[in-house]
Design a protein around this motif. Structure first.
Motif, PDB file in Angstrom:
ATOM      1  N   GLY A   1      36.715  40.152  42.577  1.00 37.48           N
ATOM      2  CA  GLY A   1      35.854  39.027  42.262  1.00 37.48           C
ATOM      3  C   GLY A   1      36.561  37.758  41.853  1.00 37.48           C
TER       4      GLY A   1
ATOM      5  N   THR B   1      34.360  37.347  35.319  1.00 32.84           N
ATOM      6  CA  THR B   1      33.135  37.996  35.782  1.00 32.84           C
ATOM      7  C   THR B   1      32.818  39.204  34.904  1.00 32.84           C
TER       8      THR B   1
ATOM      9  N   ASN C   1      27.775  39.688  37.474  1.00 31.18           N
ATOM     10  CA  ASN C   1      28.292  40.733  38.372  1.00 31.18           C
ATOM     11  C   ASN C   1      28.171  42.153  37.813  1.00 31.18           C
TER      12      ASN C   1
END
Length: 343
Positions: free
Chosen positions: A36, A135, A168
């Motif tokens: 990510g 994230t 996320n």
């Protein structure tokens, strides 16, 4: 004056079944890298920004290849900590039509999962940095990674950086004894700009809303209510953006987003994405586009439209990494989505 960005998280070896095959239908797996926060870093670099990526990566040939891939895309890796025994891995079996994609993680005891608070001198890591992005994936890896993540956002706010977080939610990762809201609600106290989808809000921070993502038609007013709930509960947030994916099939999605900045509720243009090549990394590309847009474009509406267009383009690029130029995004925003050959 241009800003400098830093993202922090785990980058993994990605092993994908070729084409639309099932795992080991043929004795081949395509090897690339992704994760990510690394995807966001590469996206920002392709947009022309100065960006650093920080992680914990083993000091071995596999780690060296991973770092080399990031450097190839212009990301500064000088602040990565070389430590630990292994790089995390994820296996991807791509979906098609009504068959969904499937991800299997192999990241237990990865280098970053065993790093400890105090392993980084955050004053040095954040030197010269204006914007920090993280994230909700990293805090889900292990208790150590969660403590490192909270340590990082606290220091970033203490130093006056802008902090963004893509929530996320990854249900397959929250296995070490704490549930996501217990960690993420604490982390979000130090964040300025939140990025999410409806499931992230529900599962990561426990804010519910009745949204039917399977129907193929999303009600933007419900997303307005969701953003207002999040902003009410987290008074430190200046804005929240939520992506809206209408999943007609694995190959065909509607794609748009909304943004609430406490002054207005903005709805983006919607793209109908047919014949999806690879949707992995689409949300990370949205984050990169939104960060770029907020920092460089006239207002939040322009930033949101840039982010949605960039992430739309990512669906046509294999691999995790958003190899997309700013000019390509701008062309799509102007209506250049025909796919005609550029000569």
């Amino acid at each position: 004056m241009k800003k400098s960005y830093l993202t922090f998280g785990e980058i993994m070896l990605r092993l994908k079944a070729p084409g639309h095959e099932r795992f080991f239908q043929s004795p081949v797996l395509e090897a690339t890298f992704g994760g990510g926060e690394a995807n966001v870093a590469v996206g920002l670099s392709w947009f022309g920004e100065k960006v650093y990526y920080v992680s914990v990566i083993p000091d071995n040939p596999l780690g060296d290849a991973c770092v080399a891939e990031l450097r190839k895309h212009g990301v500064d890796t000088s602040r990565i900590l070389k430590k630990g025994e292994r790089l995390g891995i994820y296996f991807l079996e791509p979906g098609a039509n009504q068959k969904p994609s499937r991800v299997i993680y192999d990241r237990a005891h990865s280098a970053i999962s065993e790093a400890l608070p105090g392993d980084f001198d955050w004053n040095e890591v954040f030197k010269g940095i204006d914007w920090f992005h993280i994230t909700g994936i990293t805090p889900a890896i292990s208790q150590n990674a969660a403590e490192l993540s909270i340590e990082a956002v606290r220091k970033a706010k203490e130093l006056g950086l802008t902090v963004s977080c893509d929530l996320n939610y990854r249900k397959k990762l929250w296995k070490y004894g704490k549930d996501a809201p217990e960690v993420m609600r604490e982390l979000l106290k130090y964040v300025d700009i939140a990025i999410a989808n409806e499931e992230d809000c529900q599962k990561s921070i426990g804010i519910e809303i009745d949204v039917d993502v399977e129907s193929g038609k999303l009600d933007t007013e419900k997303y307005r209510a969701l953003t207002e709930k999040v902003l009410y509960e987290f008074g430190n947030l200046s804005k929240i953006a939520i992506t809206m994916r209408e999943s007609h099939s694995a190959d065909y999605n509607g794609w748009s987003a909304v943004l609430n900045n406490r002054r207005e509720f903005i709805v983006s243009k919607k793209y109908e994405i047919h014949d999806i090549v690879d949707r992995v990394g689409g949300g990370d590309t949205f984050s990169a586009g939104l960060i770029y847009g907020i920092a460089n474009l006239p207002g939040d509406r322009e930033a949101l439209d840039f982010a949605v267009a960039a992430s739309c383009l990512k669906h046509s690029i294999p691999g995790d990494l958003p190899l997309i130029r700013r000019e390509e995004v701008e062309a799509l925003m102007r209506g250049g989505g025909s796919g005609r050959v550029q000569r």
